[in-house]
Design a protein around this motif. Sequence first.
Motif, short mmCIF file in Angstrom:
data_model
loop_
_atom_site.label_atom_id
_atom_site.label_comp_id
_atom_site.label_asym_id
_atom_site.label_seq_id
_atom_site.Cartn_x
_atom_site.Cartn_y
_atom_site.Cartn_z
N ASN A 70 0.82 -1.21 0.00
CA ASN A 70 0.00 0.00 0.00
C ASN A 70 0.85 1.26 0.00
N ALA A 71 2.01 1.18 0.65
CA ALA A 71 2.86 2.36 0.79
C ALA A 71 3.81 2.57 -0.38
N GLY A 72 3.93 1.58 -1.27
CA GLY A 72 4.84 1.74 -2.39
C GLY A 72 5.05 0.44 -3.14
N TRP A 73 5.60 0.59 -4.33
CA TRP A 73 5.96 -0.56 -5.15
C TRP A 73 7.48 -0.67 -5.21
N PHE A 74 7.99 -1.91 -5.44
CA PHE A 74 9.42 -2.16 -5.41
C PHE A 74 9.81 -2.99 -6.63
N ALA A 75 10.99 -2.71 -7.17
CA ALA A 75 11.52 -3.44 -8.32
C ALA A 75 12.97 -3.81 -8.04
N ALA A 76 13.29 -5.09 -8.18
CA ALA A 76 14.65 -5.58 -7.97
C ALA A 76 15.40 -5.57 -9.30
N THR A 77 16.55 -4.91 -9.33
CA THR A 77 17.37 -4.85 -10.53
C THR A 77 18.82 -5.16 -10.17
N ASP A 78 19.64 -5.36 -11.20
CA ASP A 78 21.06 -5.64 -10.96
C ASP A 78 21.80 -4.40 -10.46
N HIS A 79 21.16 -3.22 -10.59
CA HIS A 79 21.78 -1.99 -10.09
C HIS A 79 21.29 -1.61 -8.71
N GLY A 80 20.30 -2.32 -8.19
CA GLY A 80 19.80 -2.00 -6.86
C GLY A 80 18.29 -2.14 -6.76
N LEU A 81 17.76 -1.76 -5.62
CA LEU A 81 16.32 -1.84 -5.36
C LEU A 81 15.68 -0.49 -5.66
N LEU A 82 14.65 -0.53 -6.51
CA LEU A 82 13.93 0.68 -6.87
C LEU A 82 12.60 0.73 -6.14
N ARG A 83 12.16 1.97 -5.84
CA ARG A 83 10.87 2.17 -5.17
C ARG A 83 10.06 3.21 -5.94
N SER A 84 8.75 2.95 -6.02
CA SER A 84 7.84 3.90 -6.65
C SER A 84 6.71 4.21 -5.69
N GLU A 85 6.38 5.49 -5.59
CA GLU A 85 5.27 5.91 -4.74
C GLU A 85 4.11 6.44 -5.57
N ASP A 86 4.19 6.28 -6.89
CA ASP A 86 3.11 6.74 -7.77
C ASP A 86 2.66 5.61 -8.70
N ARG A 87 2.59 4.39 -8.15
CA ARG A 87 2.08 3.22 -8.86
C ARG A 87 2.84 2.94 -10.15
N GLY A 88 4.17 3.03 -10.06
CA GLY A 88 5.03 2.63 -11.15
C GLY A 88 5.34 3.66 -12.20
N GLU A 89 4.84 4.89 -12.04
CA GLU A 89 5.13 5.94 -13.03
C GLU A 89 6.59 6.38 -12.95
N SER A 90 7.12 6.54 -11.75
CA SER A 90 8.51 6.95 -11.57
C SER A 90 9.16 6.08 -10.50
N TRP A 91 10.47 5.88 -10.66
CA TRP A 91 11.21 4.98 -9.78
C TRP A 91 12.48 5.67 -9.27
N THR A 92 12.76 5.42 -8.00
CA THR A 92 13.96 5.99 -7.39
C THR A 92 14.75 4.91 -6.69
N LEU A 93 16.07 5.05 -6.67
CA LEU A 93 16.94 4.06 -6.04
C LEU A 93 16.79 4.12 -4.53
N MET A 94 16.62 2.97 -3.92
CA MET A 94 16.42 2.86 -2.47
C MET A 94 17.68 2.30 -1.83
N PRO A 95 18.37 3.05 -0.98
CA PRO A 95 19.61 2.56 -0.35
C PRO A 95 19.33 1.34 0.52
N LEU A 96 20.25 0.40 0.47
CA LEU A 96 20.19 -0.78 1.34
C LEU A 96 21.33 -0.70 2.33
N GLY A 97 21.23 0.27 3.23
CA GLY A 97 22.32 0.49 4.16
C GLY A 97 23.48 1.15 3.46
#
Length: 687
Positions: A471-498
Amino acid sequence: MSSRTKLALIIFLLIAPLAGAQEWKPMGPPGGDVRSLAVDPTNSKHLLLGTSDGHIFSSTDSGEHWTLFGRAGTRLDSVITSIVFDPRDSKSVWASAWTQDSAEGGGVYQSDDGGQTWKSAGLGGHAVRALTAAVSQPGLLVAGAVDGMFHSLDAGRTWQRLTPEQHEELRNFDSVALDPGDAQIIYAGTYHLPWKSTDGGAHWKPVHEGMIDDSDVMSILVDRSHPRRVYASACSGIYLSEDGASLWRKIQGIPYSARRTQVILQDPEKSATVYAATTEGLWITANAGTMWRRLTPADWVINAVVVLPGRIVIGTEKLGILLSDDGGAHFRAANDGFYHREIVALALDREKPGRVLAVLTNAPEPLLITEDGGATWSGLGPGLKMQGLRRIYAAPGGWWAAMEHGGLMRYDSSKRMWTQVGRLTPATAATFASLVERKPGQKNVSPRPAGSSLNSGRLLNEPVNDMGFANAGWFAATDHGLLRSEDRGESWTLMPLGPLPTLPVRSVRVSPDGESLWIVSLRGMVFSHDAGKTWNWHDLPDSAGSALWLDSAHVPDANASASSKSGEETLVASAENGLYISRDSGAKWNRVGSGLPQVPIQDLAIAGATFLASMKSGGLYLSRDAGRSWTRVSGALAEGFFPVVTTEEQASILFAASATEGLYAVRFASSVASPVTANGKSPQDDH
């Protein structure tokens, strides 16, 4: 009654009667590949159908409806080349087969109950490509195999070789036919040319005068009214002989491109009417081959045909069974119960029970959707290149697809087509660009389009390995890192993993509220329970090898003491060397056993304490106690391969997508009282 309630009710009515016995109900999609057909000589309404994976289907109403009987043999790559009823007793049936693994061969199989169950009937290890029974000599069977001709004089109990071993020409047999009045006369076609024996196979002579050399003779027909009239289909065309195959002439009227004729069949009532099942449709002649006309579209590949009183039944590639009740003027699909589709990906709509999207191979429509729990299926829009599809997902609000070479596609229901969507934020685009620049010599898989600006971001072109939705966001796993979207997949931002913001991520699982995240990377597993603010690393035992993906579920432990810590998660990790479970949030891991084979896992579905595992070696295993003990699913699914298993928790239904027989489902009773709050394989995750 709401539409949601109606859909749930439809599924309940479809599955509920099977719950007690734990039987799996086939859901389709209908159709598939047919390799062979046969009609009961004593009951024209009874038909048997053979497939390319050894399965036998039956119809008792002239092909209107079909029932899966079982498999002739145990191998899943057995191609059923012929099905032959005993002319004396239709309860006795034989089937010939060859395996796609040439080292395994094939054989002949026999049924004493009209095709329901099968046993070996000899020639094990021989690739048998043709089989026939003598009408004039009870108990005589003749089989053509890759390594020679064989016959049985006692209905398949024993076999004798009819051709010399290692003969240069008498091998690679593809067809066989007997003179209906004299079983000593045998016609046989090889990959090269036809042969004939007039003494029951003791001696053979080539009979190819008038036939183009190197003709693969795929089918031979002896006219029942005029036995010296013989038809033969070859890769070079259809031939007719009026003198017992001493001289052949090529029949005109069928285009060269359609001359790969799988079957030649004589009408049971009109001897001058002959059908030719070709790779470019079904052809018919009403005057013994003088003139031909095509009855079907040219793009239909016909592998089998039988003619019943008032009906033509054809078996095809991709389209399944089609019937004509007007002499071939019109055909209609008749695949009710014939489910022989290969499903490679599946997604369940978590917002609409009964709504399922399936991705098929070798099908006229590779994307099929059902809105009613499998009662009906329809195609889903253009725009998606199936050869480049990696995975599909049922995201909140619609269908999404991850492409093999990068990027995400979304199904636009208003336009009824798939379009590429999802843009990287400018900062993420810049980070990804710098990652590529730091790797000299590596191909840039996501170049910035000419004229674009980092300030405006760019399309997400990186391959997406996995997606998760909360409900709070969508997530996409890529070879460059974990992406997060807060607008139902329209835009994606890199999410730090520590401290490692660009960690390659294989898979992501997320709780419905978005607070808990479970990540599998090439370097290990990392979890967060505060929406990604902090992360904790976890490792499997050294013997496990690398983790591939991980699922999580809150499963109350009935064996736990009152003093034990509550709220700990049950985690299930698929690794290179097996399946591992932790019942203390990842502190300790144990390899799963107790009935589960120690072979690689293909897929896993979790619903509370109910676990369903599909094995890469075949078969399904079910656990009702959160993985402590396992039993193999029996029945029609026992030997199958299942690329996808998943669950609809709200309706308590398990789904298993077969590599050959379509989609199956079963309702299960929950093993635990409290609901699952964080299922790592929730309906929005597809596989």
